[in-house]
Design an enzyme around this catalytic site. Structure first.
Site, PDB file in Angstrom:
ATOM      1  N   GLU A  92      -9.155   3.859  -2.579  1.00  0.00           N
ATOM      2  CA  GLU A  92      -7.889   3.722  -3.287  1.00  0.00           C
ATOM      3  C   GLU A  92      -8.098   3.033  -4.630  1.00  0.00           C
ATOM      4  OE1 GLU A  92      -4.666   2.144  -1.024  1.00  0.00           O
ATOM      5  OE2 GLU A  92      -5.422   2.896   0.896  1.00  0.00           O
ATOM      6  N   ARG A 140       0.295  13.849  13.721  1.00  0.00           N
ATOM      7  CA  ARG A 140       1.494  14.465  14.287  1.00  0.00           C
ATOM      8  C   ARG A 140       1.349  15.980  14.261  1.00  0.00           C
ATOM      9  NH1 ARG A 140       2.709  10.467  10.914  1.00  0.00           N
ATOM     10  NH2 ARG A 140       2.845  11.942   9.189  1.00  0.00           N
ATOM     11  N   LYS A 175      -4.921  -2.118  10.033  1.00  0.00           N
ATOM     12  CA  LYS A 175      -5.246  -2.292   8.611  1.00  0.00           C
ATOM     13  C   LYS A 175      -5.485  -3.749   8.228  1.00  0.00           C
ATOM     14  CE  LYS A 175      -3.874   1.957   7.171  1.00  0.00           C
ATOM     15  NZ  LYS A 175      -4.616   2.816   6.228  1.00  0.00           N
ATOM     16  N   HIS A 184      -3.722  13.784   0.960  1.00  0.00           N
ATOM     17  CA  HIS A 184      -3.984  12.808   2.028  1.00  0.00           C
ATOM     18  C   HIS A 184      -2.815  12.750   3.020  1.00  0.00           C
ATOM     19  CE1 HIS A 184      -5.209   9.139   4.081  1.00  0.00           C
ATOM     20  NE2 HIS A 184      -4.045   8.597   3.794  1.00  0.00           N
ATOM     21  N   ASP A 186       0.849  -1.183   0.000  1.00  0.00           N
ATOM     22  CA  ASP A 186       0.000   0.000   0.000  1.00  0.00           C
ATOM     23  C   ASP A 186       0.888   1.237   0.000  1.00  0.00           C
ATOM     24  OD1 ASP A 186      -2.426   1.310  -0.003  1.00  0.00           O
ATOM     25  OD2 ASP A 186      -2.623   1.292   2.176  1.00  0.00           O
ATOM     26  N   THR A 204      -9.174  -5.820   3.559  1.00  0.00           N
ATOM     27  CA  THR A 204      -8.993  -4.883   2.453  1.00  0.00           C
ATOM     28  C   THR A 204      -9.887  -5.395   1.330  1.00  0.00           C
ATOM     29  OG1 THR A 204      -6.663  -4.630   3.089  1.00  0.00           O
ATOM     30  CG2 THR A 204      -7.288  -3.864   0.891  1.00  0.00           C
ATOM     31  N   GLU A 207     -10.507   3.855   3.365  1.00  0.00           N
ATOM     32  CA  GLU A 207      -9.595   4.590   2.490  1.00  0.00           C
ATOM     33  C   GLU A 207      -9.971   4.216   1.057  1.00  0.00           C
ATOM     34  OE1 GLU A 207      -5.417   4.142   3.703  1.00  0.00           O
ATOM     35  OE2 GLU A 207      -5.831   5.676   5.234  1.00  0.00           O
ATOM     36  N   ASP A 212      -9.294   0.239   1.736  1.00  0.00           N
ATOM     37  CA  ASP A 212      -8.347  -0.146   2.778  1.00  0.00           C
ATOM     38  C   ASP A 212      -8.946   0.243   4.127  1.00  0.00           C
ATOM     39  OD1 ASP A 212      -6.020  -0.784   4.158  1.00  0.00           O
ATOM     40  OD2 ASP A 212      -5.097   1.161   3.753  1.00  0.00           O
ATOM     41  N   GLU A 256     -10.158  12.319   7.354  1.00  0.00           N
ATOM     42  CA  GLU A 256      -9.882  13.619   6.748  1.00  0.00           C
ATOM     43  C   GLU A 256     -11.171  14.408   6.539  1.00  0.00           C
ATOM     44  OE1 GLU A 256      -7.606  11.465   3.432  1.00  0.00           O
ATOM     45  OE2 GLU A 256      -7.112  13.573   3.154  1.00  0.00           O
ATOM     46  N   THR A 307      -4.815   6.336  -0.085  1.00  0.00           N
ATOM     47  CA  THR A 307      -6.051   7.102  -0.183  1.00  0.00           C
ATOM     48  C   THR A 307      -5.971   8.168  -1.265  1.00  0.00           C
ATOM     49  OG1 THR A 307      -6.381   6.816   2.178  1.00  0.00           O
ATOM     50  CG2 THR A 307      -7.673   8.540   1.113  1.00  0.00           C
ATOM     51  N   ARG A 351      -8.548   3.585  13.034  1.00  0.00           N
ATOM     52  CA  ARG A 351      -7.617   4.685  13.317  1.00  0.00           C
ATOM     53  C   ARG A 351      -7.075   4.677  14.725  1.00  0.00           C
ATOM     54  NH1 ARG A 351      -6.097   5.724   8.327  1.00  0.00           N
ATOM     55  NH2 ARG A 351      -7.830   6.366   7.006  1.00  0.00           N
ATOM     56  N   TYR A 411       1.128   5.690  -0.558  1.00  0.00           N
ATOM     57  CA  TYR A 411       0.683   6.846   0.229  1.00  0.00           C
ATOM     58  C   TYR A 411       0.904   8.048  -0.683  1.00  0.00           C
ATOM     59  CZ  TYR A 411       0.698   9.160   4.943  1.00  0.00           C
ATOM     60  OH  TYR A 411       0.439   9.883   6.087  1.00  0.00           O
ATOM     61  N   TYR A 446       1.508   2.248  15.493  1.00  0.00           N
ATOM     62  CA  TYR A 446       2.247   2.407  14.235  1.00  0.00           C
ATOM     63  C   TYR A 446       3.691   2.900  14.369  1.00  0.00           C
ATOM     64  CZ  TYR A 446       2.309   7.473  13.533  1.00  0.00           C
ATOM     65  OH  TYR A 446       2.586   8.815  13.630  1.00  0.00           O
ATOM     66  N   GLN A 473      -4.475   1.928  14.899  1.00  0.00           N
ATOM     67  CA  GLN A 473      -3.332   2.383  14.100  1.00  0.00           C
ATOM     68  C   GLN A 473      -2.495   3.442  14.837  1.00  0.00           C
ATOM     69  OE1 GLN A 473      -4.597   4.156  10.396  1.00  0.00           O
ATOM     70  NE2 GLN A 473      -2.518   4.683   9.750  1.00  0.00           N
TER      71      GLN A 473
END
Lengths: 390, 390
Positions: A181, A122, A233, A113, A106, A237, A179, A213, A338, A324, A217, A108, A224, A220
């Protein structure tokens, strides 16, 4: 013999011809091609046993020359009379997972996104990591839990720790998300030690699907660091049943957005593999987002070149997804974290304010693209409903 | 008929009996069992076609009851006369990859290793992330590049950026490293939505191998935020040819080190699955490290329970590895980045100061464990030589 009615504006006309695996009460899973509102049994219609198998892998492994040849044969076939026993109404067949997944990666690749997630996960750092504009960031996911569209999604349980909590607790995810995708499927293998250059993309990648996906959250966010997403995740999927051949996407090719700084030579493309796909995300039947694939920063040809630049081999059935798809506008975001800004800005779904997924919710992702001769082609849809945690 | 000579102190005696896949000039790849200095062709000796296959997967899929039964039959068999045509000197066979790898997961279960890497990769932060003592941190790796012991390792190329450089450059890795690990192989599947509790570990995991998770530290350091290691690891992962059955490791079971804080209930074990394996790392024939597996913080039963707690299914052939085995002492570290403290403290190999791997270097990882009746059993070895970048 029968003649398949193909309306001029069918999104499954001769410009598309996606492949899938289907069964009927009397037929075991086998390869079919979607033509208008029918599915043509290719083993029966073309008399070739490679299509009498329960996945596209044996056919994909035959390579680019065969993909071109079979597509031409199918166009000839369905332009004339087809044996009636090979034609099934699409509503009368059961679709299956179209491929046997080898490795699943996967990426990114959406700047919008990655920036949004950076701000949300973060908040005290730069939204994009220093590496992001130099390489397509990606990671391996769980191949064994790639499931067919329509498979119910049981809410996963696991360890979660909100920033306000001192210690983690075990329980069902409270922030279940999607997500939206696009997934790309490798047909032709590349051996260990042999990178796939960007300009050999179309000889290696057979086609594309839509991919959801599903993402927990809260699981994760806690797990992570430092090795990346794992259980947040790996529970499921979903992919769409119809694999749109890359050969059908020539008219959808566009330049990627300007890449600045200029990528290293192994990531440069002679011919652009950006794609003008228009995704639509429906939440319980209501459209909540329209993510534009043409906004993706990294192209799928760059993803494959990067994935193999270290000499890693690729296999028939390898699936790599874009990450995503999110555009610059709020209603172009392909994940609910988001779209609702971490749950702080609910969206209205059928009159109710909503943030993350509730039990019973259904999400459907569909897409269209420009095809040959002005046609609009469809990717069909990937769909899943959330069931309560066990 | 022939009688296999089994010296009382053979590390491949009746207490061990590891399975592998081998071929000879006259025999296609098939399942064998290692007995002393011979390999017994199980299809020929037991007359069962499940062993005439080029991987252990079909046999492993038959489940725990069959594993017990076949082990008993082999002990009976090799305690008496065996058909001569079924017995091959170990030096006369070619070993192959013993399993078809489904998904590959790599954990990070040594507190010493995780702390050392934290200090080296993130010198300004706490060495262990806040989640580390609450869950076995892990991530998915590339199943398609798991290779047999003895496969040459071509030095990978990719993007690297030293902290002193402004921009990344493309080229061969300058910090090629090893990780001495133990890999566990799932035999019995678990369906989607069904976690595997710690106390069902032995019914699901068939056996264990040695694993070298070759690592390009410069590629890894640049790429790994925020989604984890990718190309720094995916070029090759070597495993040893002989799968030691979990049934042979009963005498090696020990308690894990004290786990504080107490893990959440789904991670607690009724019966400890720590393992007293003694690894040995040789660099160009010289022993440079002796990593003790009994120091691992998380047990493999906890790893499998964690990996499936979100409902992720597991498949026959799933391979999950422990992460680098490192003990508290310097000469117990299972990766050269730790052993040489990021290359700053060279170790002496055959009289020369060495840090990371040079072209032509060979690394061999072996291990022994206590077996039944006071025996010492061997895992054999996993070996690989570094070839120059292409």
């Amino acid at each position: 013999m029968t003649r398949i009615a193909i309306p001029a504006d069918s999104p499954f006309g001769l410009a598309n011809l996606p492949y899938g695996v289907f069964s009927t009460p009397g037929l075991s899973p086998r390869v079919g091609v979607r033509v208008a509102n029918t599915v043509v049994d290719l083993a029966a219609a073309l008399g070739d046993d490679v299509f009498a198998r329960p996945s596209l892998n044996p056919f994909m492994a035959q390579g680019y020359g065969r993909w071109v040849e079979v597509r031409e044969r199918i166009i000839d076939l369905v332009s004339g009379d087809v044996p009636g026993s090979a034609v099934h109404p699409v509503g009368a067949v059961t679709p299956h997972l179209p491929i046997e997944v080898a490795d699943y990666v996967d990426f990114y690749a959406s700047e919008h996104h990655a920036s949004n997630l950076g701000r949300l996960f973060r908040p005290d750092s730069e939204p994009l990591m220093p590496n992001w504009k130099h390489l397509p960031v990606g990671y391996h996911g769980r191949a064994g839990t790639v499931v067919a569209s329509g498979t119910d999604i049981v809410r996963p349980s696991g360890q979660r720790k909100a920033p306000s909590e001192d210690t983690p607790s075990y329980g069902p995810s409270r922030r279940l998300d999607i997500e939206a995708e696009v997934g790309f499927i490798v047909g032709t293998t590349s051996p260990l030690g042999t990178p796939v250059p960007t300009d050999e993309f179309s000889e290696h990648v057979f086609g594309a699907v839509l991919l959801n996906d599903w993402s927990a959250r809260d699981i994760q966010a806690w797990e992570y660091v430092p090795l990346g997403p794992f259980l947040g995740k790996s529970f499921a999927t979903s992919i769409s049943p119809w694999v749109v051949p890359l050969l059908a996407l020539e008219s959808a090719r566009v330049a990627t957005p300007l890449q600045d700084p200029e990528p290293l030579p192994y990531l440069q493309e002679k011919n652009a593999w950006g794609l003008d796909l228009n995704l639509v995300v429906e939440w319980n039947g209501q459209v909540v987002s329209r993510p534009p694939y043409r906004e993706m920063y990294w192209s799928p040809a760059q993803m494959l070149a990067h994935m193999t630049v270290n000499g890693a081999s690729s296999r028939t059935g390898d699936l790599f997804a874009s990450g995503t798809v999110s555009g610059p506008e709020k209603d172009q975001r392909g994940a609910f974290i988001e779209l609702t800004w971490g749950g702080k800005e609910p969206v209205e779904v059928n009159g109710e304010p909503r943030t993350f997924l509730e039990d019973g919710d259904e999400v459907t992702i569909s897409a269209t693209a420009p095809g040959a001769s002005g046609a609009s082609i469809s990717f069909g849809e990937v769909r899943g409903r959330v069931l309560p945690a066990r």
